[in-house]
Design an enzyme around this catalytic site. Structure first.
Site, mmCIF file in Angstrom:
data_model
loop_
_atom_site.group_PDB
_atom_site.id
_atom_site.type_symbol
_atom_site.label_atom_id
_atom_site.label_comp_id
_atom_site.label_asym_id
_atom_site.label_seq_id
_atom_site.Cartn_x
_atom_site.Cartn_y
_atom_site.Cartn_z
ATOM 1 C CD GLU A 174 2.018 4.236 -2.478
ATOM 2 O OE1 GLU A 174 1.664 3.189 -2.619
ATOM 3 O OE2 GLU A 174 1.559 5.314 -1.972
ATOM 4 C CG ASP A 224 1.303 3.038 0.742
ATOM 5 O OD1 ASP A 224 1.373 1.815 0.421
ATOM 6 O OD2 ASP A 224 -0.030 3.580 0.886
ATOM 7 C CD GLU A 228 5.887 0.604 -2.190
ATOM 8 O OE1 GLU A 228 5.951 -0.634 -2.167
ATOM 9 O OE2 GLU A 228 4.962 1.605 -2.299
ATOM 10 C CG ASP A 231 6.110 -0.654 -6.327
ATOM 11 O OD1 ASP A 231 6.145 -1.563 -5.218
ATOM 12 O OD2 ASP A 231 5.568 -0.736 -7.443
#
Length: 228
Positions: free
Chosen positions: A45, A118, A121, A49
Site C-alpha cells: 500500500e 488501501d 493501492e 500510493d
C-alpha cells in the site's frame, strides 16, 4: 503458486496477468488475517500510493499543459485520495477477493472505504513489482479512465463551493442535518441533508458524515447551477 478461479477473474478485471501470483495474494491480504508466514498488504500500500501519485501527476500535466500548480493540486488530490481509490476498487469488485480475518468480515470489511482504498493501492504496487512502471501506469490509466478528464468538477470542495454560492446571494451559510443513521456502531451509514436558507435541500448517504455532507452539497450545487 496457482491462483484460485476468483483471483484469475480479478486479474481479467484489472487487465494484468501476474507472473508472480504471490504479489497479488499479498496485495489482497488485510492485516486482520496476516501471520508470520502470511504477509499483509501494508508495505505494498505504501509503495502503491507513490506509484499512483507519479502516474496521476504526469497524466494531469499531459492533460492540461497550461494549468498552474495551484490548479493542478486539487485535481491531483481528487484523483489519489482514498475515496477515489475505493471507488475504483468497487468498480472492479475488489472487495469480493479481499482476504480478511473473521472480525473484519463480520463488520463489513469488504465494503469499508479505507480497506478498499488501501487494497487498491496495494494492487497497483503489486503490478509495479510484477511487471514494472509501464504496466502499472497502463492499469491505473485504464481503471481511472474518464475520471482524469472530468477531474475539474470533482476537484472542487463542494461544501466550500455551496457556501460561496449562498454568500454571493446574501444567504446564510448552508446547514447540514443528519436525517438518519443506520448500520452497526463499528460501520455506521449516515444520511445527511444539505439545506439552504430557503429550505431547498438535497440528501446523500455514505459511510462517514464528511463524505455524506460533501455528496449532498455537490448534488445540491449541481441542481442549483442547472437551474440558473
Amino acid at each position: 503458486m496457482k491462483l484460485s478461479a476468483d483471483l484469475i477473474a480479478f486479474q481479467a478485471r484489472i487487465g494484468h496477468e501476474f507472473s508472480r501470483p504471490d504479489l497479488l495474494v499479498r496485495a489482497l491480504t488485510h492485516g486482520s488475517i496476516s501471520s508470520p508466514t502470511r504477509s499483509d498488504n501494508q508495505r505494498l500500500e505504501f509503495l502503491g500510493d507513490r506509484v499512483l501519485g507519479l502516474v496521476m501527476a504526469t497524466a494531469l500535466l499531459d492533460e492540461d499543459k497550461t494549468a498552474t500548480e495551484g490548479q493542478l493540486a486539487p485535481r491531483f488530490n481528487a484523483l489519489v485520495r482514498k475515496e477515489a481509490c475505493a471507488d475504483v476498487a468497487r468498480q472492479i469488485d475488489l472487495g469480493a477477493v479481499l482476504k480478511l480475518g473473521r472480525s473484519e468480515m463480520k463488520s463489513g470489511g469488504r465494503r469499508k472505504q479505507a480497506l478498499l482504498g488501501d487494497a487498491m493501492e496495494a494492487v497497483i504496487a503489486a503490478v509495479y513489482k510484477d511487471a514494472g512502471f509501464e504496466a502499472a501506469r497502463d492499469v491505473i490509466l485504464r481503471l481511472w479512465g474518464d475520471r482524469i478528464h472530468k477531474v475539474e468538477a470533482d476537484a472542487r470542495d463542494a461544501k466550500t463551493a455551496l457556501q460561496e454560492w449562498a454568500q454571493a446571494r446574501r444567504q446564510t451559510p448552508p446547514s447540514y442535518v443528519e436525517i438518519a443513521r443506520s448500520g452497526p456502531d463499528h460501520a455506521p451509514v449516515f444520511t445527511i441533508a444539505a439545506r439552504l436558507q430557503d429550505g431547498t435541500e438535497e440528501q446523500a448517504t455514505a459511510g462517514s458524515k464528511r463524505q455524506a455532507e460533501q455528496m449532498a452539497a455537490k448534488t445540491l450545487l449541481d441542481r442549483l447551477e442547472q437551474n440558473q
